[in-house]
Scaffold this active site. Structure first.
Site, PDB file in Angstrom:
ATOM      1  N   ASP A  67       0.815  -1.216   0.000  1.00 48.62           N
ATOM      2  CA  ASP A  67       0.000   0.000   0.000  1.00 48.62           C
ATOM      3  C   ASP A  67       0.854   1.273   0.000  1.00 48.62           C
ATOM      4  O   ASP A  67       2.073   1.226   0.127  1.00 48.62           O
ATOM      5  CB  ASP A  67      -0.911   0.008   1.243  1.00 48.62           C
ATOM      6  CG  ASP A  67      -0.180  -0.409   2.528  1.00 48.62           C
ATOM      7  OD1 ASP A  67      -0.851  -0.754   3.497  1.00 48.62           O
ATOM      8  OD2 ASP A  67       1.072  -0.417   2.526  1.00 48.62           O
ATOM      9  N   ASN A 136      -7.277  -2.723  14.372  1.00 55.29           N
ATOM     10  CA  ASN A 136      -8.690  -3.034  14.033  1.00 55.29           C
ATOM     11  C   ASN A 136      -8.795  -4.227  13.093  1.00 55.29           C
ATOM     12  O   ASN A 136      -9.851  -4.471  12.517  1.00 55.29           O
ATOM     13  CB  ASN A 136      -9.370  -1.795  13.420  1.00 55.29           C
ATOM     14  CG  ASN A 136      -8.742  -1.395  12.090  1.00 55.29           C
ATOM     15  OD1 ASN A 136      -7.750  -1.987  11.659  1.00 55.29           O
ATOM     16  ND2 ASN A 136      -9.314  -0.400  11.442  1.00 55.29           N
ATOM     17  N   HIS A 138      -7.089  -4.715  10.252  1.00 51.35           N
ATOM     18  CA  HIS A 138      -6.836  -4.488   8.818  1.00 51.35           C
ATOM     19  C   HIS A 138      -5.511  -5.101   8.401  1.00 51.35           C
ATOM     20  O   HIS A 138      -4.603  -5.261   9.205  1.00 51.35           O
ATOM     21  CB  HIS A 138      -6.918  -3.000   8.457  1.00 51.35           C
ATOM     22  CG  HIS A 138      -5.753  -2.163   8.873  1.00 51.35           C
ATOM     23  ND1 HIS A 138      -5.865  -1.086   9.727  1.00 51.35           N
ATOM     24  CD2 HIS A 138      -4.440  -2.210   8.538  1.00 51.35           C
ATOM     25  CE1 HIS A 138      -4.696  -0.526   9.890  1.00 51.35           C
ATOM     26  NE2 HIS A 138      -3.802  -1.194   9.186  1.00 51.35           N
ATOM     27  N   GLU A 143      -9.387  -1.968   5.315  1.00 50.79           N
ATOM     28  CA  GLU A 143     -10.057  -1.664   6.576  1.00 50.79           C
ATOM     29  C   GLU A 143     -11.268  -2.585   6.757  1.00 50.79           C
ATOM     30  O   GLU A 143     -11.749  -3.212   5.795  1.00 50.79           O
ATOM     31  CB  GLU A 143     -10.515  -0.203   6.576  1.00 50.79           C
ATOM     32  CG  GLU A 143      -9.379   0.796   6.516  1.00 50.79           C
ATOM     33  CD  GLU A 143      -8.701   1.015   7.858  1.00 50.79           C
ATOM     34  OE1 GLU A 143      -8.597   0.051   8.659  1.00 50.79           O
ATOM     35  OE2 GLU A 143      -8.257   2.143   8.128  1.00 50.79           O
TER      36      GLU A 143
END
Ligand SMILES: N[C@@H]1[C@@H](O)[C@H](O)[C@@H](COP(=O)(O)O)O[C@@H]1O
Length: 260
Positions: A67, A136, A138, A143
């Site tokens: 990313d 979280n 991801h 996400e």
């Protein structure tokens, strides 16, 4: 899923380094999927040492990073291109022209996503994908609510991710809210996947990844669908797992039956 629970972050980095060195010795032309964040740094430091000692070579390696932030050019100190050059590429004998990071400064981010996804396919796909995991759940910048079939695309970051990554940005500077990320489907297409997680702040995400339902609520849980996923964690990150004892026994048997 192969779950490896080790004493501490140092042991996790040692295990991952041995795994990556083994991959490059078996397959010098490997296509590696690489990650950023703090989790892979100790691994990269060990790979640099191994390369400088002549124990492993990157001269035929191709790499694709997961990313990149949208709005940061590759020379911005907080861009993932800059991170990778600083933490790995500038210190090993890799051909920089064969290191790929999405272009966060692309005029047309969607076109860049299509180009990047095609470039991975053109390279023959990823042989070994390294992952960290967000608090979280991801992976990359996929996400929660990400399609588990997604490909490289633009994603808006959650407040939790922006907050977790704000430590890298000064209060008064532009902090990206969107990113280009390879998708869950892209990640699952890798021949092998290795996820590293250490520290108590990752325990909940690791539980969701390893023992939770396969759900877009925890994108890392998609690894349960991969035939060759290795999750390497320290005791703190494994602290919420109910299957710890079995995992440790199974890993011992794996080593006895198949070697490290
Ligand atoms: N896009 C990256 C992820 O690839 C990384 O896994 C995550 C966790 O980073 P850390 O390892 O620092 O907790 O941070 C960012 O969101």
């Amino acid at each position: 899923m192969r779950l490896v629970i080790l004493e501490n972050a140092e042991a996790v980095a040692d295990f991952a380094c041995e795994y990556f060195v083994g991959q490059l010795k078996r397959q010098p032309k490997s296509v590696l999927g690489l990650a950023t964040g703090s989790s892979p740094v100790a691994l990269y430091q060990r790979l640099i040492q191994a390369n400088q000692k002549g124990e492993v070579s990157f001269d035929q390696v191709t790499s694709f990073n997961l990313d990149e932030y949208i709005g940061l050019a590759g020379d911005h100190p907080q861009s993932y291109r800059y991170f990778m050059n600083d933490k790995l590429f500038d210190h090993v004998n890799i051909d920089q022209a064969k290191t790929h990071v999405p272009n966060g400064a692309a005029e047309d981010p969607n076109a860049e996503c299509a180009r990047y996804e095609a470039a991975i396919a053109e390279a023959g796909g990823i042989d070994l994908q390294l992952l960290g995991i967000g608090v979280n759940g991801h992976i990359g910048f996929n996400e929660p609510l990400s399609s588990l079939a997604s490909r490289t695309r633009v994603k808006t970051l959650t407040k939790s991710t922006i907050e977790a990554n704000s430590r890298y940005f000064d209060a008064d500077e532009f902090q990206p809210t969107d990113a280009i990320t390879t998708g869950i489907g892209t990640i699952l297409d890798a021949k092998e996947v290795m996820l590293l997680a250490t520290g108590p702040n990752k325990a909940e995400a690791v539980r969701g990844c390893v023992e939770g339902p396969v759900s877009a609520a925890c994108p890392a849980s998609a690894l349960q669908l991969h035939q060759h996923a290795v999750v390497v964690v320290d005791e703190d990150a494994a602290s919420l797992l109910s299957m710890k004892e079995y995992a440790q026994w199974a890993e011992q048997r794996h080593i006895e039956l198949e070697g490290a």
